[in-house]
Design a protein around this motif. Structure first.
Motif, PDB file in Angstrom:
ATOM      1  N   ASN A  90      50.786 -51.563 -10.401  1.00 46.15           N
ATOM      2  CA  ASN A  90      50.456 -50.546 -11.594  1.00 46.15           C
ATOM      3  C   ASN A  90      51.317 -49.431 -11.186  1.00 46.15           C
ATOM      4  O   ASN A  90      51.538 -48.586 -10.305  1.00 46.15           O
ATOM      5  N   SER A 148      52.718 -47.090 -12.781  1.00 42.79           N
ATOM      6  CA  SER A 148      52.605 -45.880 -13.735  1.00 42.79           C
ATOM      7  C   SER A 148      52.994 -44.500 -12.926  1.00 42.79           C
ATOM      8  O   SER A 148      52.583 -44.297 -11.825  1.00 42.79           O
ATOM      9  N   MET A 163      42.302 -46.885 -27.096  1.00 39.45           N
ATOM     10  CA  MET A 163      41.423 -47.517 -26.302  1.00 39.45           C
ATOM     11  C   MET A 163      40.204 -46.494 -26.436  1.00 39.45           C
ATOM     12  O   MET A 163      40.361 -45.337 -25.778  1.00 39.45           O
ATOM     13  N   TRP A 202      51.544 -61.321 -28.222  1.00 40.72           N
ATOM     14  CA  TRP A 202      50.127 -61.016 -28.476  1.00 40.72           C
ATOM     15  C   TRP A 202      49.748 -60.973 -29.876  1.00 40.72           C
ATOM     16  O   TRP A 202      50.637 -60.424 -30.618  1.00 40.72           O
ATOM     17  N   PHE A 261      39.289 -53.926 -21.942  1.00 42.81           N
ATOM     18  CA  PHE A 261      40.494 -53.927 -21.290  1.00 42.81           C
ATOM     19  C   PHE A 261      40.896 -55.138 -20.355  1.00 42.81           C
ATOM     20  O   PHE A 261      41.685 -55.874 -20.267  1.00 42.81           O
ATOM     21  N   VAL A 319      46.735 -63.271 -18.430  1.00 41.64           N
ATOM     22  CA  VAL A 319      47.936 -62.683 -17.399  1.00 41.64           C
ATOM     23  C   VAL A 319      47.684 -63.388 -16.019  1.00 41.64           C
ATOM     24  O   VAL A 319      46.711 -62.864 -15.325  1.00 41.64           O
ATOM     25  N   PHE A 346      42.579 -56.111  -8.782  1.00 40.19           N
ATOM     26  CA  PHE A 346      43.777 -55.602  -9.300  1.00 40.19           C
ATOM     27  C   PHE A 346      43.571 -54.983 -10.810  1.00 40.19           C
ATOM     28  O   PHE A 346      43.683 -53.727 -10.924  1.00 40.19           O
ATOM     29  N   VAL A 373      43.043 -51.007 -12.082  1.00 43.37           N
ATOM     30  CA  VAL A 373      43.913 -50.276 -13.214  1.00 43.37           C
ATOM     31  C   VAL A 373      43.233 -49.706 -14.290  1.00 43.37           C
ATOM     32  O   VAL A 373      43.186 -48.707 -14.534  1.00 43.37           O
ATOM     33  N   ARG A 418      54.534 -46.305 -17.843  1.00 45.39           N
ATOM     34  CA  ARG A 418      54.914 -47.341 -17.026  1.00 45.39           C
ATOM     35  C   ARG A 418      56.026 -48.415 -17.771  1.00 45.39           C
ATOM     36  O   ARG A 418      56.157 -48.325 -19.075  1.00 45.39           O
ATOM     37  N   TRP A 457      58.515 -55.702 -18.813  1.00 47.26           N
ATOM     38  CA  TRP A 457      59.786 -56.166 -19.242  1.00 47.26           C
ATOM     39  C   TRP A 457      59.254 -57.875 -19.646  1.00 47.26           C
ATOM     40  O   TRP A 457      58.439 -58.432 -18.807  1.00 47.26           O
ATOM     41  N   LEU A 497      50.394 -43.483 -21.466  1.00 52.50           N
ATOM     42  CA  LEU A 497      48.932 -43.484 -21.657  1.00 52.50           C
ATOM     43  C   LEU A 497      48.508 -41.875 -21.699  1.00 52.50           C
ATOM     44  O   LEU A 497      49.106 -41.291 -20.715  1.00 52.50           O
TER      45      LEU A 497
HETATM   46  C1  HEM Z   1      45.346 -49.125 -21.793  1.00 54.31           C
HETATM   47  C2  HEM Z   1      46.245 -50.099 -22.602  1.00 54.31           C
HETATM   48  C3  HEM Z   1      46.763 -51.369 -22.373  1.00 54.31           C
HETATM   49  C4  HEM Z   1      46.719 -52.362 -23.344  1.00 54.31           C
HETATM   50  C5  HEM Z   1      46.014 -52.206 -24.714  1.00 54.31           C
HETATM   51  C6  HEM Z   1      47.185 -53.463 -22.615  1.00 54.31           C
HETATM   52  C7  HEM Z   1      47.336 -54.825 -23.477  1.00 54.31           C
HETATM   53  C8  HEM Z   1      48.050 -55.983 -22.806  1.00 54.31           C
HETATM   54  C9  HEM Z   1      48.019 -57.094 -23.644  1.00 54.31           C
HETATM   55  C10 HEM Z   1      47.646 -57.239 -24.850  1.00 54.31           C
HETATM   56  C11 HEM Z   1      48.940 -57.910 -22.575  1.00 54.31           C
HETATM   57  C12 HEM Z   1      49.336 -59.339 -23.030  1.00 54.31           C
HETATM   58  C13 HEM Z   1      48.263 -60.101 -22.861  1.00 54.31           C
HETATM   59  C14 HEM Z   1      48.399 -61.695 -23.119  1.00 54.31           C
HETATM   60  O1  HEM Z   1      49.200 -62.283 -22.902  1.00 54.31           O
HETATM   61  O2  HEM Z   1      47.492 -62.218 -23.607  1.00 54.31           O
HETATM   62  C15 HEM Z   1      49.201 -57.203 -21.637  1.00 54.31           C
HETATM   63  C16 HEM Z   1      49.795 -57.891 -20.594  1.00 54.31           C
HETATM   64  C17 HEM Z   1      49.677 -57.150 -19.272  1.00 54.31           C
HETATM   65  N1  HEM Z   1      49.549 -55.794 -18.931  1.00 54.31           N
HETATM   66 FE1  HEM Z   1      48.557 -54.704 -20.148  1.00 54.31          FE
HETATM   67  N2  HEM Z   1      47.705 -53.369 -21.554  1.00 54.31           N
HETATM   68  C18 HEM Z   1      47.359 -51.819 -21.330  1.00 54.31           C
HETATM   69  C19 HEM Z   1      47.705 -51.157 -20.041  1.00 54.31           C
HETATM   70  C20 HEM Z   1      48.150 -51.671 -18.743  1.00 54.31           C
HETATM   71  C21 HEM Z   1      48.358 -51.035 -17.644  1.00 54.31           C
HETATM   72  C22 HEM Z   1      48.126 -49.352 -17.372  1.00 54.31           C
HETATM   73  C23 HEM Z   1      48.737 -52.182 -16.828  1.00 54.31           C
HETATM   74  C24 HEM Z   1      49.195 -51.741 -15.504  1.00 54.31           C
HETATM   75  C25 HEM Z   1      49.415 -52.550 -14.334  1.00 54.31           C
HETATM   76  C26 HEM Z   1      48.837 -53.169 -17.544  1.00 54.31           C
HETATM   77  C27 HEM Z   1      49.278 -54.383 -17.024  1.00 54.31           C
HETATM   78  C28 HEM Z   1      49.676 -55.473 -17.761  1.00 54.31           C
HETATM   79  C29 HEM Z   1      50.295 -56.703 -16.951  1.00 54.31           C
HETATM   80  C30 HEM Z   1      51.067 -56.740 -15.756  1.00 54.31           C
HETATM   81  C31 HEM Z   1      50.706 -57.571 -18.168  1.00 54.31           C
HETATM   82  C32 HEM Z   1      51.551 -58.987 -18.286  1.00 54.31           C
HETATM   83  C33 HEM Z   1      53.004 -58.644 -18.770  1.00 54.31           C
HETATM   84  C34 HEM Z   1      54.021 -59.611 -18.537  1.00 54.31           C
HETATM   85  O3  HEM Z   1      54.216 -60.047 -17.754  1.00 54.31           O
HETATM   86  O4  HEM Z   1      54.784 -59.581 -19.619  1.00 54.31           O
HETATM   87  N3  HEM Z   1      48.345 -53.095 -18.608  1.00 54.31           N
HETATM   88  N4  HEM Z   1      48.484 -55.946 -21.657  1.00 54.31           N
END
Ligand code: HEM
Length: 316
Positions: free
Chosen positions: A20, A22, A134, A154, A164, A171, A179, A183, A198, A201, A244
């Motif tokens: 995280n 952020s 959200m 996605w 959430f 992932v 974890f 978050v 945050r 990539w 956020l």
């Molecule tokens: C609240 C708003 C957020 C939304 C709507 C959101 C949505 C998403 C979505 C749709 C994915 C792709 C999932 C897939 O492959 O099916 C993703 C990936 C991910 N999210 Fe979030 N997320 C949010 C916040 C966060 C926060 C605050 C973190 C902090 C750790 C986080 C960590 C991750 C990580 C680590 C991935 C994998 C990304 C990668 O390796 O490319 N997300 N998120």
């Protein structure tokens, strides 16, 4: 070299792992206007026109937060970039002027009969960011509306209404040690007025910003084409600056995503970035490389980077 200026390089260590990452933002701004504004807005509007169902989704209960976000973003655009945008509100009567696009939006706050689009859809056509609402309900955070033109593999249609934790199910390893629960608790404690940022990539082959799951067969196949010779042209480091913000009136959370692309040929001009990128790609755990779609060409990419580091050493 100019593409390097302002690019949000994401790596702070030599080995990448999910965290995280952020940080609180000061000043607390939810969006950024860059030199790519006009080009990206043109693309966003084309996508919304051609694929509206794919790029915009909302549940009826999101409407109050949508209005709040429209006001927030028009205000922010105007206060941060007064030469490009103006916004006036007299009672409920509002006027937003976009001088970059020579357009204006006149409406009465919270009166749907005065606008042709939903508020999030309307304001989303004036900012470079993807916008997600959200909803903060007693049993968790739910994706209740979004304008999403540049997703990284996605689908908005798939996650609409989801909680959430379920959104993050695909992932790898993200459920380990609670974890993703941590978050979610972190987000639920964000106070109104604060903005947390945050970086996430990935890598895109070609310079395509719109890479939704729905069109994977069109853009995903280029991953097979990467060689040591063409990697510099084809590979782009894709960084999402995610912010956020808790809405002061409705208490839902606005999640903004600003996507930046940097071609590998540009990235390698900065020696420290070349080394850091190389280390991170080399040591990336296989399950994350697979999830991010890098496994297919990781060897070729590393050879390309090694060649350039070697050239740098010989040049000194
Ligand atoms: C609240 C708003 C957020 C939304 C709507 C959101 C949505 C998403 C979505 C749709 C994915 C792709 C999932 C897939 O492959 O099916 C993703 C990936 C991910 N999210 Fe979030 N997320 C949010 C916040 C966060 C926060 C605050 C973190 C902090 C750790 C986080 C960590 C991750 C990580 C680590 C991935 C994998 C990304 C990668 O390796 O490319 N997300 N998120």
């Amino acid at each position: 070299m100019s593409r390097l200026n302002g690019f949000p390089f994401p790596f702070t260590k030599d080995q990448y792992t999910y965290s995280n990452n952020s940080v609180p933002l000061d000043p607390a701004k939810t969006i950024t206007v860059t030199a790519d504004y006009k080009n990206e807005l043109e693309l966003i509007r084309k996508l919304l026109q051609k694929h509206h169902q794919r790029c915009f989704r909302s549940l009826p209960l999101s409407i109050e937060s949508q209005w709040e976000i429209m006001l927030l973003l028009f205000n922010e655009l105007a206060s941060c970039n007064p030469e490009s945008f103006t916004f006036q509100k007299m009672g409920g009567e509002c006027l937003f002027q976009n001088h970059l696009l020579a357009e204006e939006e006149a409406f009465v706050f919270r009166d749907v009969s005065t606008i042709d689009l939903e508020p999030l859809d309307l304001v989303g056509r004036h900012v470079q960011e993807d916008l997600i609402i959200m909803g903060d309900r007693h049993d968790g955070l739910f994706l209740e509306a979004g304008q999403l033109c540049f997703p990284s593999n996605w689908s908005l249609a798939f996650v609409q209404g989801m909680e959430f934790k379920s959104i993050h199910n695909q992932v790898p390893g993200i459920q380990n040690d609670g974890f993703i629960d941590k978050v979610e608790r972190f987000i639920s404690k964000i106070q109104p007025g604060a903005v947390w940022e945050r970086k996430n990539w990935s890598i895109t082959v070609t310079n395509k910003l719109d890479t939704p799951l729905e069109t994977y067969s069109v853009w995903g196949k280029h991953r097979q084409e990467v060689t040591c010779e063409n990697a510099g042209d084809l590979i782009h480091l894709r960084v999402e600056v995610q912010r956020l913000f808790r809405l002061p009136m409705n208490h839902d959370v606005l999640f903004t995503i600003h996507t930046y692309l940097l071609q590998l040929n540009d990235l390698i001009q900065q020696e420290s970035w070349l080394k850091s990128f190389y280390q991170n790609i080399k040591t990336l755990p296989e399950e994350i490389a697979e999830y991010k779609g890098i496994s297919t060409y990781r060897t070729e990419l590393l050879r390309f980077l090694e060649n350039h580091m070697e050239k740098g050493r010989r040049g000194r």
